[in-house]
Scaffold this active site. Structure first.
Site, PDB file in Angstrom:
ATOM      1  N   ASP A  27       0.719  -1.087   0.033  1.00  0.00           N
ATOM      2  CA  ASP A  27       0.121  -0.005  -0.018  1.00  0.00           C
ATOM      3  C   ASP A  27       0.648   1.339   0.122  1.00  0.00           C
ATOM      4  O   ASP A  27       1.814   1.112   0.702  1.00  0.00           O
ATOM      5  CB  ASP A  27      -0.838   0.059   1.254  1.00  0.00           C
ATOM      6  N   ILE A  28       0.535   2.063  -0.886  1.00  0.00           N
ATOM      7  CA  ILE A  28       1.239   3.462  -0.843  1.00  0.00           C
ATOM      8  C   ILE A  28       1.091   4.338   0.450  1.00  0.00           C
ATOM      9  O   ILE A  28       0.025   4.677   0.874  1.00  0.00           O
ATOM     10  CB  ILE A  28       0.832   4.247  -1.960  1.00  0.00           C
TER      11      ILE A  28
ATOM     12  N   ASN B 112      -1.918  13.205  -3.346  1.00  0.00           N
ATOM     13  CA  ASN B 112      -3.126  13.615  -4.236  1.00  0.00           C
ATOM     14  C   ASN B 112      -3.567  14.893  -3.961  1.00  0.00           C
ATOM     15  O   ASN B 112      -3.747  16.006  -4.668  1.00  0.00           O
ATOM     16  CB  ASN B 112      -4.203  12.639  -4.330  1.00  0.00           C
TER      17      ASN B 112
ATOM     18  N   ASP C 274      -2.322   9.700 -10.516  1.00  0.00           N
ATOM     19  CA  ASP C 274      -2.473   8.860 -11.378  1.00  0.00           C
ATOM     20  C   ASP C 274      -1.089   8.367 -11.941  1.00  0.00           C
ATOM     21  O   ASP C 274      -0.652   7.274 -12.408  1.00  0.00           O
ATOM     22  CB  ASP C 274      -3.126   9.244 -12.520  1.00  0.00           C
TER      23      ASP C 274
ATOM     24  N   GLU D 176      -4.865   2.457  -4.115  1.00  0.00           N
ATOM     25  CA  GLU D 176      -3.375   2.728  -4.157  1.00  0.00           C
ATOM     26  C   GLU D 176      -2.769   1.380  -3.632  1.00  0.00           C
ATOM     27  O   GLU D 176      -1.523   1.396  -3.058  1.00  0.00           O
ATOM     28  CB  GLU D 176      -3.036   3.847  -3.233  1.00  0.00           C
TER      29      GLU D 176
END
Length: 238
Positions: A107-108, A115, A124, A151
């Site tokens: 997971d980011i 964002n 993106d 993500e």
């Protein structure tokens, strides 16, 4: 094999029912008896060629649709549907062989902040770069990198124990670090990082593959709770 769909038209002096049946059983799709009427023959050949071309176009379109159905449109790696299919296939196969199946769920870290800071277009692009980094790290043909959702990414590693999966996760972590994707200088880590949940188990034919995902998800939760940019593993629950 490249000629398997070539239309076959038979021209013969035999016009009894048995010969006609034999011709179609052998693979003919049209049958013309002598004497030959050339205008009729030309028209039939033209029609068969048109049908063949339409069939080839339809086959190409179907292959494209099948590919699109299995690929995430943003990142151009496997999508969740493709992953789910592969997971079930590998779970059943390795249950029969009693060999390990490993999963890496990543997971980011702080992606919402990324964002909010740079905008969704930059987000993106971040996802695209990370997806290609993961894909470039995983080399064996049977291994799969997929976008799990939002993500999150997932890596499926057949015939891999926990030690091997941890090695792959470390390679991915190092590769992501080289991208130097900066979320915000005010953050503790000035570059985008991933948190990893790793697990491996020998599939139980009586159990469901969701057990593998649950174990990786629990390890990922531990990585997040430990401060992120971590790799945590959970031993087999089976």
């Amino acid at each position: 094999p490249h000629a398997a769909q070539t239309p076959v038209l038979m021209i013969t002096g035999l016009n009894d029912q048995h010969s006609v049946d034999q011709a179609f059983a052998a693979g003919a799709i049209d049958y013309v008896t002598k004497p030959i009427h050339w205008s009729v023959l030309r028209q039939r050949v033209r029609r068969l060629m048109q049908q063949s071309q339409l069939y080839q176009q339809l086959e190409a379109a179907n292959r494209m649709l099948q590919r699109l159905a299995l690929v995430d449109s943003l990142t151009q790696i496997a999508n969740r549907r493709h992953f789910d299919d592969c997971l079930q296939q590998e779970w059943q196969r390795l249950a029969r062989e009693q060999r390990p199946l490993a999963l890496i769920l990543c997971d980011i870290d702080f992606f919402k902040h990324y964002n909010d800071t740079y905008g969704h277009q930059a987000g993106d692009e971040c996802l695209r770069q990370l997806a290609q980094a993961l894909k470039g790290t995983v080399k064996r043909p049977a291994e799969l990198v997929a976008r799990y959702g939002g993500e999150e990414f997932v890596v499926l590693l057949p015939n891999t124990d926990t030690r091997g999966a941890l090695y792959v996760a470390e390679k991915i972590q190092a590769q992501v670090a080289t991208l130097r994707l900066a979320p915000d200088p005010s953050q503790k880590n000035p570059f985008i990082t991933l948190s990893f949940g790793v697990t491996s188990m020998i599939p139980d034919p009586r159990a469901n593959a969701s057990a593998l995902i649950a174990a990786a998800d629990q390890a990922l939760y531990q990585a997040k709770a430990s401060g992120r940019d971590q790799i945590k593993s959970l031993e087999s629950l089976s």
